[in-house]
Enzyme design. Structure first.
Site, PDB file in Angstrom:
ATOM      1  N   ASP A  46       6.686   3.435  -9.333  1.00  0.00           N
ATOM      2  CA  ASP A  46       7.297   4.480 -10.085  1.00  0.00           C
ATOM      3  C   ASP A  46       8.221   5.479  -9.375  1.00  0.00           C
ATOM      4  OD1 ASP A  46       5.383   5.600  -8.520  1.00  0.00           O
ATOM      5  OD2 ASP A  46       4.217   6.755  -9.905  1.00  0.00           O
ATOM      6  N   LYS A 204      44.826  25.868  -2.627  1.00  0.00           N
ATOM      7  CA  LYS A 204      44.662  25.290  -3.801  1.00  0.00           C
ATOM      8  C   LYS A 204      44.089  26.106  -4.928  1.00  0.00           C
ATOM      9  CE  LYS A 204      40.153  23.161  -2.618  1.00  0.00           C
ATOM     10  NZ  LYS A 204      39.536  21.986  -2.241  1.00  0.00           N
ATOM     11  N   ASP A 230      38.250  19.151   7.757  1.00  0.00           N
ATOM     12  CA  ASP A 230      37.389  19.751   6.671  1.00  0.00           C
ATOM     13  C   ASP A 230      35.838  19.057   7.049  1.00  0.00           C
ATOM     14  OD1 ASP A 230      36.506  21.318   4.701  1.00  0.00           O
ATOM     15  OD2 ASP A 230      37.573  20.129   3.193  1.00  0.00           O
ATOM     16  N   ASP A 234      34.220  14.146  -0.499  1.00  0.00           N
ATOM     17  CA  ASP A 234      33.192  13.573  -1.548  1.00  0.00           C
ATOM     18  C   ASP A 234      33.921  12.563  -2.274  1.00  0.00           C
ATOM     19  OD1 ASP A 234      31.271  13.108  -3.570  1.00  0.00           O
ATOM     20  OD2 ASP A 234      30.850  15.340  -3.893  1.00  0.00           O
ATOM     21  N   THR A 238      40.953  15.971  -3.731  1.00  0.00           N
ATOM     22  CA  THR A 238      41.605  16.950  -2.946  1.00  0.00           C
ATOM     23  C   THR A 238      42.214  16.657  -1.532  1.00  0.00           C
ATOM     24  OG1 THR A 238      39.884  18.524  -3.820  1.00  0.00           O
ATOM     25  CG2 THR A 238      41.256  19.148  -1.905  1.00  0.00           C
TER      26      THR A 238
END
Length: 339
Positions: A46, A204, A230, A234, A238
């Site tokens: 589960d 930005k 940076d 992700d 950008t």
């Protein structure tokens, strides 16, 4: 507190290769074999997580190596349950080694009726029995203040500085360090100081999350080798857009140095097809096969700095000494020896 003979490492399933690499580095430093504590970390049908530690850890100084990367919730629960198992087994001290600290982007209330999830995670870790945290490049430095226990935040910038000095040794005067947003200026400035390079910013403006309306370059990048710095990548939207804007503004080449390669969804494909000549990430998050196979993505190791930081914590010596390239260089065994 009982006398602690040796630091002991245990790892969850989030990044076994990094945990094993840290153990190998510590074995080399200690002159004796240091493996990972044998344990079973598995799931019931589960989805419930079960942990069983096979070795005696009573009175030991334990280090749990577990980034809370994707799947963040599963990896976080593994970390919490492992900590509870060690605490109930009478471990003397439990340090959570979290190379990538998930939920760090939720470090403040951006609008009404939203959580501060990073603080919640900090509370959960302390409640589970964590007595110290070792991490790398927190998304926001103030997250250290969410804990009432010691937090050692390592930086990738000295590793990146060593790599850049090696990769661009003939073009150091052409370098321009670039922050992809105003919020990352402090991080980019710190690396620029190490390399004695100028700094530029890509400003930005978003109309809504995940969508970039406009990008403006602050600073003259014409004829420069632009290095975007940076803390995480992700979906790479950008990052790839910033690289395009820099090239449009006259940059000769664009490379990126990112601490945590989250690389969700179309990220690898975007980077591969982008104008970036290279993307350099660390292995704080276990790289996928797609990342390793990508022609313009390179992974630099963090095991040397984490292994030394763990030994320094165990010895009660300075961790901040690892922020300096002069100290870090020998740890990387000439991998980035200056020429």
């Amino acid at each position: 507190m009982p006398h602690v003979q040796e630091p002991k490492l245990i790892a969850g399933n989030a990044n076994q290769p990094l945990a094993q690499a840290i153990a190998r580095r510590m074995s080399m430093h200690r002159g004796k074999k240091m493996g990972l504590v044998e344990a079973r970390v598995e799931r019931f049908n589960d989805g419930e997580i079960f942990v069983e530690v096979y070795e005696n850890v009573r009175g030991e100084d334990m280090y749990i190596i577990q980034p809370t990367s994707n799947p963040a919730n599963d990896n976080l629960m593994e970390l919490l349950i492992m900590c509870d198992a060690l605490r109930r087994s009478s471990a003397a001290r439990i340090t959570a080694v979290i190379p990538y600290f998930g939920y760090a982007r939720q470090d403040r209330r951006t609008k009404a009726r939203t959580p501060i999830s990073a603080k919640l995670v900090a509370n959960m870790l302390v409640s589970a029995g964590v007595e110290r945290v070792l991490t790398m490049d927190l998304h926001a430095a103030q997250i250290q203040g969410f804990f009432d226990i010691p937090v050692d935040n390592l930086y990738a910038s000295p590793i990146f500085a060593l790599d850049i000095a090696n990769q661009f040794r003939d073009r150091l005067d052409d370098l321009m360090i670039v922050s992809p947003d105003v919020g990352g200026v402090a991080r980019a400035r710190e690396l620029a100081k190490r390399l004695n390079a100028p700094l530029s910013i890509v400003d930005k403006r978003r109309e809504k999350p995940g969508e970039i309306a406009e990008m403006t370059v602050i600073g003259n990048v014409k004829g420069k080798v632009a290095l975007i710095v940076d803390d995480m990548c992700d979906t790479a939207g950008t990052l790839c857009k910033a690289a395009e804007v820099l090239m449009e503004n006259g940059a000769k080449e664009v490379h990126s140095y990112i601490s945590h390669g989250v690389m969700s969804g179309p990220a690898v494909e975007r980077v591969t097809k982008s104008v970036m000549k290279s993307l350099v990430i660390t292995d704080t998050i276990a790289p996928t096969k797609a990342i390793l196979d990508a022609p313009n993505i390179r992974v630099v190791p963090t095991a040397p700095i984490f292994a030394q930081a763990i030994l320094n914590i165990w010895n009660g010596t300075s961790v901040s000494s690892l922020f300096e390239q002069d100290t870090l260089g020998p740890i990387y065994d000439g991998m980035y020896a200056a020429e």
